[in-house]
Write a protein that holds these residues in place. Sequence first.
Motif, mmCIF file in Angstrom:
data_model
loop_
_atom_site.group_PDB
_atom_site.id
_atom_site.type_symbol
_atom_site.label_atom_id
_atom_site.label_comp_id
_atom_site.label_asym_id
_atom_site.label_seq_id
_atom_site.Cartn_x
_atom_site.Cartn_y
_atom_site.Cartn_z
ATOM 1 N N MET A 88 0.837 -1.210 0.000
ATOM 2 C CA MET A 88 0.000 0.000 0.000
ATOM 3 C C MET A 88 0.866 1.253 0.000
ATOM 4 O O MET A 88 0.589 2.220 -0.716
ATOM 5 N N ARG A 91 2.293 1.843 -3.428
ATOM 6 C CA ARG A 91 1.255 2.357 -4.341
ATOM 7 C C ARG A 91 1.035 3.850 -4.137
ATOM 8 O O ARG A 91 0.889 4.595 -5.094
ATOM 9 N N ILE A 92 1.036 4.266 -2.899
ATOM 10 C CA ILE A 92 0.775 5.670 -2.584
ATOM 11 C C ILE A 92 2.000 6.536 -2.898
ATOM 12 O O ILE A 92 1.904 7.543 -3.597
ATOM 13 N N ARG A 97 -1.004 6.964 -5.919
ATOM 14 C CA ARG A 97 -2.391 6.524 -5.757
ATOM 15 C C ARG A 97 -2.950 7.065 -4.447
ATOM 16 O O ARG A 97 -2.210 7.316 -3.502
ATOM 17 N N ASP A 98 -4.250 7.204 -4.388
ATOM 18 C CA ASP A 98 -4.910 7.641 -3.158
ATOM 19 C C ASP A 98 -5.046 6.463 -2.200
ATOM 20 O O ASP A 98 -5.207 5.320 -2.626
ATOM 21 N N PHE A 99 -5.008 6.769 -0.913
ATOM 22 C CA PHE A 99 -5.274 5.752 0.100
ATOM 23 C C PHE A 99 -6.781 5.516 0.143
ATOM 24 O O PHE A 99 -7.553 6.457 0.322
ATOM 25 N N LYS A 100 -7.175 4.267 -0.045
ATOM 26 C CA LYS A 100 -8.587 3.908 0.012
ATOM 27 C C LYS A 100 -8.777 2.828 1.059
ATOM 28 O O LYS A 100 -8.209 1.744 0.962
ATOM 29 N N THR A 104 -7.833 -1.239 1.003
ATOM 30 C CA THR A 104 -6.889 -1.745 1.998
ATOM 31 C C THR A 104 -7.488 -2.915 2.765
ATOM 32 O O THR A 104 -6.813 -3.934 2.982
#
Length: 142
Positions: A88, A91-92, A97-100, A104
């Motif tokens: 994660m 990815r961020i 990318r946005d934290f979702k 997660t």
Amino acid sequence: MDDERDPARDRLPRPWIALVGDVAVLVVFVLVGRRSHHEDAGLAGFLRVWWPFAVALGVAWLVAGLWRLPLAWSRAIAAWLITVALGMALRIAVQGRDFKVAFTIVTLLFVGAGMLGWRAVVRGRRARAHSPASGESPKRRD
């Protein structure tokens, strides 16, 4: 119960088989996720989603020492959590990318079920095969 007390039951004759199992979990995770979201960008799209988790899995294997005892619960749980957290983070940080939260949670559950699930099956089969009722000697566990 600490699985480090009986390391023989946590070993595999070829630890790389466990790594292949964990990589397969990540491949299935990405394929299922992309299909459920109707995403099709071919190999490039697959790799875009997969690589952060694959890198994280490699780091997790090293940090948790899974090559030594690939079936050990404590090591597998550590590797699972590191894989998801670092995947994660990559990815961020790297992909922007946005934290979702929902993604997660789904990732945590799917990857955990996969990484711990196949180990549970292998350990269960080994326990059944080496139980006194099976007629085999419980001495040898690998």
